[in-house]
Design a protein around this motif. Structure first.
Motif, PDB file in Angstrom:
ATOM      1  N   GLY A  57       0.774  -1.240   0.000  1.00  0.00           N
ATOM      2  CA  GLY A  57       0.000   0.000   0.000  1.00  0.00           C
ATOM      3  C   GLY A  57       0.803   1.285   0.000  1.00  0.00           C
ATOM      4  N   ARG A  58       2.060   1.262  -0.456  1.00  0.00           N
ATOM      5  CA  ARG A  58       2.856   2.492  -0.376  1.00  0.00           C
ATOM      6  C   ARG A  58       2.290   3.599  -1.263  1.00  0.00           C
ATOM      7  N   HIS A  59       1.831   3.269  -2.465  1.00  0.00           N
ATOM      8  CA  HIS A  59       1.203   4.288  -3.306  1.00  0.00           C
ATOM      9  C   HIS A  59      -0.153   4.694  -2.747  1.00  0.00           C
ATOM     10  N   ALA A  60      -0.939   3.713  -2.333  1.00  0.00           N
ATOM     11  CA  ALA A  60      -2.285   3.986  -1.823  1.00  0.00           C
ATOM     12  C   ALA A  60      -2.242   4.906  -0.607  1.00  0.00           C
ATOM     13  N   ARG A  61      -1.305   4.656   0.284  1.00  0.00           N
ATOM     14  CA  ARG A  61      -1.201   5.464   1.499  1.00  0.00           C
ATOM     15  C   ARG A  61      -0.842   6.905   1.169  1.00  0.00           C
ATOM     16  N   TYR A  62       0.036   7.081   0.190  1.00  0.00           N
ATOM     17  CA  TYR A  62       0.409   8.448  -0.166  1.00  0.00           C
ATOM     18  C   TYR A  62      -0.735   9.149  -0.899  1.00  0.00           C
ATOM     19  N   LEU A  63      -1.435   8.430  -1.773  1.00  0.00           N
ATOM     20  CA  LEU A  63      -2.584   9.017  -2.458  1.00  0.00           C
ATOM     21  C   LEU A  63      -3.637   9.480  -1.449  1.00  0.00           C
ATOM     22  N   ASN A  64      -3.822   8.693  -0.413  1.00  0.00           N
ATOM     23  CA  ASN A  64      -4.754   9.083   0.658  1.00  0.00           C
ATOM     24  C   ASN A  64      -4.245  10.325   1.391  1.00  0.00           C
ATOM     25  N   LYS A  65      -2.957  10.369   1.619  1.00  0.00           N
ATOM     26  CA  LYS A  65      -2.342  11.496   2.338  1.00  0.00           C
ATOM     27  C   LYS A  65      -2.539  12.820   1.595  1.00  0.00           C
ATOM     28  N   ILE A  66      -2.537  12.770   0.246  1.00  0.00           N
ATOM     29  CA  ILE A  66      -2.685  14.013  -0.520  1.00  0.00           C
ATOM     30  C   ILE A  66      -4.136  14.295  -0.900  1.00  0.00           C
ATOM     31  N   GLY A  67      -5.066  13.554  -0.274  1.00  0.00           N
ATOM     32  CA  GLY A  67      -6.454  13.991  -0.351  1.00  0.00           C
ATOM     33  C   GLY A  67      -7.462  13.090  -1.024  1.00  0.00           C
ATOM     34  N   TYR A  68      -7.058  11.879  -1.390  1.00  0.00           N
ATOM     35  CA  TYR A  68      -7.985  11.032  -2.135  1.00  0.00           C
ATOM     36  C   TYR A  68      -8.571   9.912  -1.278  1.00  0.00           C
ATOM     37  N   ASP A  69      -9.736   9.457  -1.691  1.00  0.00           N
ATOM     38  CA  ASP A  69     -10.403   8.312  -1.078  1.00  0.00           C
ATOM     39  C   ASP A  69      -9.916   7.072  -1.828  1.00  0.00           C
ATOM     40  N   VAL A  70      -9.139   6.238  -1.158  1.00  0.00           N
ATOM     41  CA  VAL A  70      -8.392   5.188  -1.856  1.00  0.00           C
ATOM     42  C   VAL A  70      -8.760   3.803  -1.341  1.00  0.00           C
ATOM     43  N   THR A  71      -8.939   2.892  -2.282  1.00  0.00           N
ATOM     44  CA  THR A  71      -9.095   1.472  -1.981  1.00  0.00           C
ATOM     45  C   THR A  71      -7.915   0.735  -2.598  1.00  0.00           C
ATOM     46  N   GLY A  72      -7.200  -0.025  -1.787  1.00  0.00           N
ATOM     47  CA  GLY A  72      -6.090  -0.827  -2.288  1.00  0.00           C
ATOM     48  C   GLY A  72      -6.442  -2.296  -2.245  1.00  0.00           C
ATOM     49  N   VAL A  73      -6.218  -3.008  -3.348  1.00  0.00           N
ATOM     50  CA  VAL A  73      -6.519  -4.441  -3.381  1.00  0.00           C
ATOM     51  C   VAL A  73      -5.310  -5.203  -3.897  1.00  0.00           C
ATOM     52  N   ASP A  74      -5.137  -6.412  -3.382  1.00  0.00           N
ATOM     53  CA  ASP A  74      -4.002  -7.249  -3.760  1.00  0.00           C
ATOM     54  C   ASP A  74      -4.338  -8.696  -3.436  1.00  0.00           C
ATOM     55  N   LEU A  75      -3.697  -9.613  -4.153  1.00  0.00           N
ATOM     56  CA  LEU A  75      -3.918 -11.039  -3.918  1.00  0.00           C
ATOM     57  C   LEU A  75      -3.160 -11.536  -2.688  1.00  0.00           C
ATOM     58  N   SER A  76      -2.114 -10.803  -2.286  1.00  0.00           N
ATOM     59  CA  SER A  76      -1.270 -11.233  -1.165  1.00  0.00           C
ATOM     60  C   SER A  76      -1.929 -10.926   0.175  1.00  0.00           C
ATOM     61  N   GLU A  77      -2.282 -11.976   0.899  1.00  0.00           N
ATOM     62  CA  GLU A  77      -2.948 -11.787   2.192  1.00  0.00           C
ATOM     63  C   GLU A  77      -2.029 -11.117   3.206  1.00  0.00           C
ATOM     64  N   SER A  78      -0.737 -11.453   3.175  1.00  0.00           N
ATOM     65  CA  SER A  78       0.176 -10.846   4.146  1.00  0.00           C
ATOM     66  C   SER A  78       0.398  -9.367   3.847  1.00  0.00           C
ATOM     67  N   SER A  79       0.461  -9.002   2.569  1.00  0.00           N
ATOM     68  CA  SER A  79       0.621  -7.587   2.212  1.00  0.00           C
ATOM     69  C   SER A  79      -0.599  -6.782   2.638  1.00  0.00           C
ATOM     70  N   ILE A  80      -1.788  -7.332   2.415  1.00  0.00           N
ATOM     71  CA  ILE A  80      -3.014  -6.620   2.814  1.00  0.00           C
ATOM     72  C   ILE A  80      -3.115  -6.534   4.337  1.00  0.00           C
ATOM     73  N   ALA A  81      -2.719  -7.589   5.037  1.00  0.00           N
ATOM     74  CA  ALA A  81      -2.724  -7.547   6.503  1.00  0.00           C
ATOM     75  C   ALA A  81      -1.816  -6.427   7.009  1.00  0.00           C
ATOM     76  N   PHE A  82      -0.664  -6.254   6.376  1.00  0.00           N
ATOM     77  CA  PHE A  82       0.249  -5.162   6.742  1.00  0.00           C
ATOM     78  C   PHE A  82      -0.391  -3.808   6.434  1.00  0.00           C
ATOM     79  N   ALA A  83      -0.952  -3.669   5.228  1.00  0.00           N
ATOM     80  CA  ALA A  83      -1.527  -2.389   4.797  1.00  0.00           C
ATOM     81  C   ALA A  83      -2.707  -1.973   5.661  1.00  0.00           C
ATOM     82  N   LYS A  84      -3.468  -2.943   6.154  1.00  0.00           N
ATOM     83  CA  LYS A  84      -4.667  -2.633   6.942  1.00  0.00           C
ATOM     84  C   LYS A  84      -4.348  -1.852   8.214  1.00  0.00           C
ATOM     85  N   LYS A  85      -3.098  -1.905   8.663  1.00  0.00           N
ATOM     86  CA  LYS A  85      -2.709  -1.147   9.852  1.00  0.00           C
ATOM     87  C   LYS A  85      -2.810   0.359   9.614  1.00  0.00           C
ATOM     88  N   PHE A  86      -2.854   0.756   8.346  1.00  0.00           N
ATOM     89  CA  PHE A  86      -2.876   2.174   7.993  1.00  0.00           C
ATOM     90  C   PHE A  86      -4.262   2.658   7.563  1.00  0.00           C
TER      91      PHE A  86
END
Length: 243
Positions: A57-86
């Protein structure tokens, strides 16, 4: 441990070693690209963006930071588990297969950092383009940021040894049957690990063919993150904007 080649992306991306190997990725460059891209597309204030194959979620988190409503999706369960912390009320992450439409429409769908061309079945690549189209609202734009395959093949480094966090990664790169392949081997506590990255060496012509089949319209093509003109010989990236 040798990963199943047919699902290399679901096994390799789910390991901590993937993130260790690529921990030095340039966030400053990625952030600048997001600002340049959203400004160019003139995405409305508080606009909605789907980050397709978002990883951690590195791009998604920054897009959210600069003002957008962002949904990030990925097949990797561990990556999404990490991203969900943000997550927050305007930043959500979910496990999802990018070759299937998501259940919402967006002002933009971004597929970034060569997160395309993983599938062995060409039908799944076409399905992904169709899924992006299905997820765009009436005024929405799709963006695929892919490698420039011709440039990558011409400048391929066949062998490289890279040590990160005391892990020595032995990398071999080659082209085989239309794929750019990277073999990754390393040893931890006496155990040999072997993973492989396989990405279709799609050219602009290949994408144009996919877009035609998916009935989407290619609007712009750029060759780098500053959105300069694309050259098949010298550009490092292939950034395509369509709808």
């Amino acid at each position: 441990m040798i990963a199943d080649k047919s699902t290399w992306f679901s096994s390799w991306f789910d390991t901590p070693y993937y993130h260790i190997l690529y921990k030095d990725r340039n966030d400053t460059e990625a952030h600048a690209f997001m600002e340049t891209l959203t400004n160019y597309l003139n995405i409305p204030e508080n606009g909605t963006i789907l980050d397709l194959a978002c990883g951690r979620g590195r791009h998604a988190r920054y897009l959210n930071k600069i003002g957008y409503d962002v949904t990030g999706v990925d097949l990797s369960e561990s990556s999404i588990a990490f991203a969900k912390k943000f997550e927050n009320h305007r930043l959500k992450f979910e496990v999802h297969n990018m070759s299937e439409p998501y259940h919402k429409k967006f002002d933009a769908v971004f597929n970034l950092f060569t997160s395309f061309g993983y599938f062995d079945d060409d039908a799944d690549n076409l399905k992904t383009i169709k899924a992006i189209k299905a997820n765009l609202n009436e005024f929405g734009f799709g963006v695929i940021d892919f490698m420039n395959s011709e440039f990558v093949i011409d400048s391929l480094v066949p062998e490289e040894v890279k040590t990160v966090d005391d892990i020595t990664f032995n990398l071999k790169r080659y082209v085989e049957a239309g794929y750019i392949i990277k073999d990754i081997k390393f040893t931890i506590e006496g155990n040999l690990y072997h993973y492989q990255e396989r990405v279709r060496a799609f050219t602009l012509n290949d994408f144009e063919d996919l877009f035609k089949k998916a009935d989407v319209h290619l609007l712009d093509v750029f060759g780098d993150y500053n959105l300069r003109k694309f050259s098949s010989k010298t550009s490092e990236r292939l950034v395509m904007i369509f709808k």
